[in-house]
Design a protein around this motif. Structure first.
Motif, short mmCIF file in Angstrom:
data_model
loop_
_atom_site.label_atom_id
_atom_site.label_comp_id
_atom_site.label_asym_id
_atom_site.label_seq_id
_atom_site.Cartn_x
_atom_site.Cartn_y
_atom_site.Cartn_z
N ALA A 1 30.81 0.07 42.82
CA ALA A 1 31.05 -0.11 44.26
C ALA A 1 29.80 -0.54 45.01
CB ALA A 1 31.60 1.17 44.86
N GLY A 2 28.65 -0.56 44.33
CA GLY A 2 27.40 -1.00 44.96
C GLY A 2 26.82 -0.02 45.95
N ILE A 3 27.03 1.29 45.72
CA ILE A 3 26.47 2.27 46.67
C ILE A 3 25.47 3.21 46.01
CG2 ILE A 3 28.51 2.21 48.17
CD1 ILE A 3 29.38 4.88 46.87
N ASP A 4 25.20 3.04 44.73
CA ASP A 4 24.31 3.96 44.03
C ASP A 4 22.90 3.97 44.58
OD1 ASP A 4 24.58 1.30 42.87
OD2 ASP A 4 23.03 1.91 41.45
N SER A 5 22.43 2.83 45.09
CA SER A 5 21.04 2.72 45.54
C SER A 5 20.77 3.48 46.84
CB SER A 5 20.67 1.25 45.73
OG SER A 5 21.49 0.64 46.72
N TYR A 6 21.80 3.90 47.54
CA TYR A 6 21.60 4.61 48.80
C TYR A 6 21.24 6.08 48.60
CZ TYR A 6 23.90 0.58 50.98
OH TYR A 6 24.22 -0.69 51.41
N PHE A 7 21.44 6.59 47.40
CA PHE A 7 21.33 8.03 47.18
C PHE A 7 20.11 8.40 46.34
CE2 PHE A 7 25.68 7.15 48.24
CZ PHE A 7 25.93 8.14 49.18
N LYS A 8 19.43 9.45 46.76
CA LYS A 8 18.24 9.91 46.06
C LYS A 8 18.57 10.78 44.86
CE LYS A 8 15.08 9.49 49.94
NZ LYS A 8 13.98 10.09 50.72
N LYS A 9 19.73 11.41 44.88
CA LYS A 9 20.12 12.26 43.76
C LYS A 9 21.62 12.47 43.78
CE LYS A 9 18.49 16.42 41.34
NZ LYS A 9 17.76 15.67 40.30
N VAL A 10 22.20 12.58 42.59
CA VAL A 10 23.61 12.90 42.44
C VAL A 10 23.70 14.28 41.81
CG1 VAL A 10 25.79 12.27 41.32
CG2 VAL A 10 24.26 10.48 42.18
N VAL A 11 24.28 15.23 42.53
CA VAL A 11 24.44 16.59 42.04
C VAL A 11 25.92 16.82 41.76
CG1 VAL A 11 24.11 19.04 42.52
CG2 VAL A 11 22.47 17.36 43.42
N LEU A 12 26.23 17.22 40.53
CA LEU A 12 27.62 17.39 40.12
C LEU A 12 27.87 18.82 39.68
CD1 LEU A 12 28.04 14.11 38.03
CD2 LEU A 12 28.65 14.50 40.42
N SER A 13 29.10 19.26 39.85
CA SER A 13 29.45 20.62 39.46
C SER A 13 29.21 20.85 37.97
CB SER A 13 30.91 20.91 39.82
OG SER A 13 31.78 19.99 39.18
N GLU A 14 29.34 19.79 37.18
CA GLU A 14 29.08 19.91 35.75
C GLU A 14 27.65 20.34 35.45
OE1 GLU A 14 31.33 17.42 32.51
OE2 GLU A 14 30.45 16.08 33.99
N ASP A 15 26.72 20.00 36.34
CA ASP A 15 25.32 20.36 36.12
C ASP A 15 25.13 21.87 36.05
OD1 ASP A 15 24.74 17.65 36.28
OD2 ASP A 15 24.22 17.73 38.40
N LEU A 16 25.97 22.60 36.78
CA LEU A 16 25.85 24.05 36.87
C LEU A 16 27.02 24.77 36.20
CD1 LEU A 16 24.09 26.31 38.14
CD2 LEU A 16 25.57 26.19 40.16
N GLY A 17 28.14 24.07 36.05
CA GLY A 17 29.33 24.72 35.52
C GLY A 17 30.12 25.48 36.57
N VAL A 18 29.85 25.17 37.84
CA VAL A 18 30.53 25.81 38.97
C VAL A 18 30.94 24.72 39.95
CG1 VAL A 18 30.31 27.38 40.92
CG2 VAL A 18 29.27 27.97 38.73
N MET A 19 32.17 24.77 40.43
CA MET A 19 32.68 23.74 41.32
C MET A 19 32.62 24.17 42.78
SD MET A 19 36.05 22.56 39.12
CE MET A 19 36.57 21.36 40.35
N LYS A 20 32.54 23.17 43.67
CA LYS A 20 32.81 23.46 45.08
C LYS A 20 34.21 24.04 45.16
CE LYS A 20 32.32 19.11 46.16
NZ LYS A 20 32.34 17.84 46.93
#
Length: 230
Positions: free
Chosen positions: A141-160
């Motif tokens: 979608a061409g929006i990756d460059s706008y973000f400094k970091k992507v934090v995902l629930s998988e990183d911690l094993g806990v979801m919003k």
């Protein structure tokens, strides 16, 4: 403005998940000639969506694994019409995941708003989506460059909306709670979750919700409204 850090949900907040997913399902449905088994694509998709929503709740509660979620949600529609072909289900899911990451549809004004916000704030993604998909979707979608970091629930094993994922996101991005804003379309995951840890929230009211258990910090009906107070 007091905010320095903006945490965005991805699916149906920036990346048009509902539209992109439906388009992908329809494309793969016809590729596999599933009219052999279903009355229509709409029948197939209604069966899938109903069970998928149930399985995501089970996954969020820790009752099933990611692998079980993915296998069950794709196999269920076939089982429901008496087609117990696990290989067909696997081919279908493989094609789905290959195609959906190529979809580039965004929510209205998403790129325009990110263009405005990126020079002014630290932008981050905070998503319950899977790592192997989210980054590729953002790139397509061409929006990756706008973000400094992507934090995902998988990183911690806990979801919003669990508080641990919000605390983890603040720590991972070295962000202060009082300087941070969560922006998302999911009342329960994004808004209730952020409110629970004392983070301000901007509720993107895509579905036209009219009843609220509490008043969020901001309610927007269009992403462009963010530029009015940020």
């Amino acid at each position: 403005m007091r905010y320095k850090n903006l945490f965005f949900d991805l699916d149906d907040t920036l990346w048009a998940f509902s539209r992109n997913a439906r388009d992908t399902f329809e494309e793969v449905y016809h590729k596999h000639e599933l009219d052999r088994y279903f009355d229509s694509f709409d029948q197939f998709y209604a069966i899938y969506k109903r069970r998928n929503e149930e399985l995501w709740v089970e996954y969020g509660d820790g009752q099933i694994t990611k692998e079980e979620l993915n296998s069950q949600r794709f196999f269920y529609p076939f089982q429901s019409v008496g087609v117990n072909d696990e290989n067909l289900s696997k081919y279908f899911s493989d094609d789905f995941f290959a195609v959906i990451t190529t979809k580039s549809g965004l929510m209205p004004s998403a790129k325009e708003v990110l263009e405005y916000l990126a020079p002014r704030y630290n932008l981050y993604i905070l998503s319950n989506g899977f790592r192997e998909l989210q980054s590729r979707k953002m790139c397509s979608a061409g929006i990756d460059s706008y973000f400094k970091k992507v934090v995902l629930s998988e990183d911690l094993g806990v979801m919003k909306p669990w508080p641990e994922i919000f605390h983890f996101a603040l720590s991972a991005t070295q962000s202060e709670l009082r300087e941070s804003l969560m922006i998302g379309d999911s009342w329960d995951a994004d808004i209730v979750g952020a409110n629970g840890v004392g983070m301000h929230q901007a509720f993107y009211n895509v579905a036209g919700r009219t009843k609220f258990a509490f008043r969020p910090t901001y309610i927007i009906n269009d992403l462009k409204e963010l530029t009015g107070f940020l």
